[in-house]
Design a protein around this motif. Structure first.
Motif, short mmCIF file in Angstrom:
data_model
loop_
_atom_site.label_atom_id
_atom_site.label_comp_id
_atom_site.label_asym_id
_atom_site.label_seq_id
_atom_site.Cartn_x
_atom_site.Cartn_y
_atom_site.Cartn_z
N ALA A 132 24.59 18.03 -17.26
CA ALA A 132 24.44 16.67 -16.72
C ALA A 132 23.55 16.71 -15.47
O ALA A 132 22.66 15.86 -15.30
CB ALA A 132 25.80 16.09 -16.38
N PHE A 135 19.86 16.24 -15.52
CA PHE A 135 19.32 14.89 -15.71
C PHE A 135 19.14 14.14 -14.38
O PHE A 135 18.76 12.98 -14.39
CB PHE A 135 20.26 14.07 -16.62
N LEU A 139 17.22 10.57 -14.15
CA LEU A 139 18.13 9.46 -13.84
C LEU A 139 17.70 8.77 -12.54
O LEU A 139 17.75 7.54 -12.43
CB LEU A 139 19.58 9.97 -13.74
N LEU A 168 18.04 6.30 -20.37
CA LEU A 168 18.68 6.32 -19.04
C LEU A 168 18.51 4.97 -18.35
O LEU A 168 19.43 4.48 -17.69
CB LEU A 168 18.08 7.45 -18.19
N LEU A 276 26.34 10.20 -11.69
CA LEU A 276 26.77 11.32 -12.54
C LEU A 276 28.17 11.78 -12.16
O LEU A 276 29.02 12.03 -13.03
CB LEU A 276 25.78 12.49 -12.43
N THR A 283 25.05 11.64 -20.46
CA THR A 283 23.87 12.48 -20.67
C THR A 283 24.04 13.35 -21.92
O THR A 283 23.06 13.74 -22.54
CB THR A 283 23.62 13.40 -19.47
N LYS A 310 16.30 14.80 -25.30
CA LYS A 310 16.10 15.88 -24.33
C LYS A 310 16.29 17.27 -24.94
O LYS A 310 17.28 17.56 -25.60
CB LYS A 310 17.07 15.70 -23.16
#
Lengths: 315, 315
Positions: A132, A135, A139, A168, A276, A283, A310
């Motif tokens: 996560a 990202f 993000l 996102l 997050l 994610t 991704k």
């Protein structure tokens, strides 16, 4: 150390020398990195870059302030000169002599080690897993939409292009309470948005000139034309991507319908880490595959497939 | 009545029938009218219009509320439906079923008489001469720059294209206290700005990426490219003109340097009349020539000359 190096072509190099620290740099050991569309453009020669690629990463501090050593960090990509008017205003992302990690005159993160200036680093809270944390950079870029224009819960917002970044962006915009619609072309994208409780539609299904905000994540002339078709008079189009060459654009529509076209790039790492840590962004569904760094070329091939999300590199 | 009519070609018609009043329309006797670049584009077939041209005028009320009869008025050009969301929000200029005087599905002012809806009319204060009052519409459009973006006294602002509209824009911006520079190509334009105490420069003399606001009054792809070159990161480009076709535009620059491109069209008649009444705008220097309406075709020829400023029609 191992690295993915681009110099006219992309290569895996098993034994490149470690970076030397200069100035206020700390040494980071990369734990995981993500391949972004910008990386795909870089290996197409778009930005005239050569060197180690990569700007989305989570790492561990190897050399730096003692209390940070061994801790996980993410890093902002813009390295400002510290001297110019933009750096002085606290906007290093627009520094007049800007370097950008893995993009412009600065080595990137697709390597075992990266030397990065201390002020670019952010500690990763313990409850954010590496998959996560990697990202954080994209993000933050998605969150920049909220800096670029005022988003309000009453608005109808359309995101054109639900790829890695667009997915996102839709999640971030959903949190505003606004009515978000993702313009999708693939069933896979529609399913993703549906899982998040976000509406999706094909272009033909959407009423014209009825959205207050349209976010163009396509980076294509066609995407911009669609955005112009969908945005209402005095509405805002946010540009989240770079474009190949100079696309034709109907600037008369912009002038006559008094539309605002706003460029939007890097954003708040603090904000991204808060979202997050709060578990507000999915994610996991965005990860298509993991590849070890040695298989970086295969990873790039996978990332290039149409509709790919991704692809992560493990170290 | 006499009129200049465009229907594939421009013609002077000596005996067209008088307009009939419908709904809340008043009958106006035109006293003076101005030829705008939009009129030149209209006779090039750009907007698919046919009918009486003209949207810059000062007139006298012939039929209307008794207390207004005989009084001088100017008129806003956008005739809204009164029903749609934009009309309900008080933005008839962006009405979804908009008519525009002499531009789109509404007869224009290059005629002895014009029927116009009452709410579009503004009384002209007695100290504003006809030759100045006829500039109310383009001056309002120039003032709209101040609605389109926040102008502050600290800014460096460049106006690209110092023609009929650009010359009004520079004067309006000067009143903000900002540092205004007109980008000029002709000695005549430089002289005009110099008379007003406004700086002028050629493109080559200007530092790149140093202006907070650039107003593009050119309506050309080249003008937009120049504006992009001159505006600094996070700056604003205001589009004041329509463009021929779909110009190529470097949207990557817009995205990466986080520039705001803002369309800007019609503006406040009240504001324009206040500035004219206060004598703060020099319109006299902008008048190139007067032609009687019978010589309308010659007037258009004069207005088309490169570097021409305002050509007025007398009735």
């Amino acid at each position: 150390m191992r690295a993915l190096v681009f110099d006219d072509k992309l290569q895996f190099v098993p034994d490149i020398s470690l970076p030397e620290l200069t100035g206020a740099q700390w040494l980071l050991k990369i734990r995981r990195a993500g391949i972004c569309n910008t990386d795909l453009e870089l290996i197409d020669g778009m930005y005239n870059f050569s060197g180690i690629l990569g700007h989305e990463f989570v790492a561990e501090v190897v050399e730096g302030a003692p209390e940070w050593v061994g801790k996980p960090v993410v890093g902002e990509i813009n390295v400002g000169c510290g001297e110019c008017d933009f750096c002085q205003k606290g906007i290093p992302s627009q520094c007049r002599d800007r370097k950008a990690v893995g993009i412009h005159t600065h080595p990137g993160a697709f390597a075992d080690y990266l030397a990065l200036t201390e002020r670019n680093l952010h500690a990763v809270p313990p409850n954010i897993a590496d998959d996560a944390a990697v990202f954080t950079e994209p993000l933050a870029a998605a969150l920049e939409v909220l800096e670029s224009t005022h988003i309000s819960p009453q608005q109808r917002i359309i995101v054109v292009g639900v790829g890695k970044l667009g997915a996102l962006v839709t999640q971030v915009l959903k949190l505003s309470g606004a009515g978000v619609i993702g313009l999708v072309r693939r069933e896979k994208q529609a399913q993703l948005l549906d899982n998040w409780g976000i509406a999706s539609a094909a272009y033909e299904e959407l009423p014209k000139q009825r959205a207050q905000v349209v976010v163009d994540c396509t980076g294509t002339a066609e995407g911009f034309a669609i955005a112009l078709d969908l945005v209402e008079a005095r509405g805002t189009i946010v540009l989240k991507s770079t474009y190949k060459g100079k696309p034709q654009a109907d600037l008369t529509q912009v002038a006559v319908r008094e539309i605002r076209v706003v460029g939007s790039r890097c954003g708040s790492f603090d904000g991204a880490l808060r979202l997050l840590a709060a578990g507000l962004i999915d994610t996991q569904s965005l990860v298509d595959a993991h590849y070890p760094i040695e298989q970086g070329l295969e990873a790039f091939q996978a990332a290039k497939q149409p509709g790919a999300m991704k692809v992560l590199l493990d170290f």
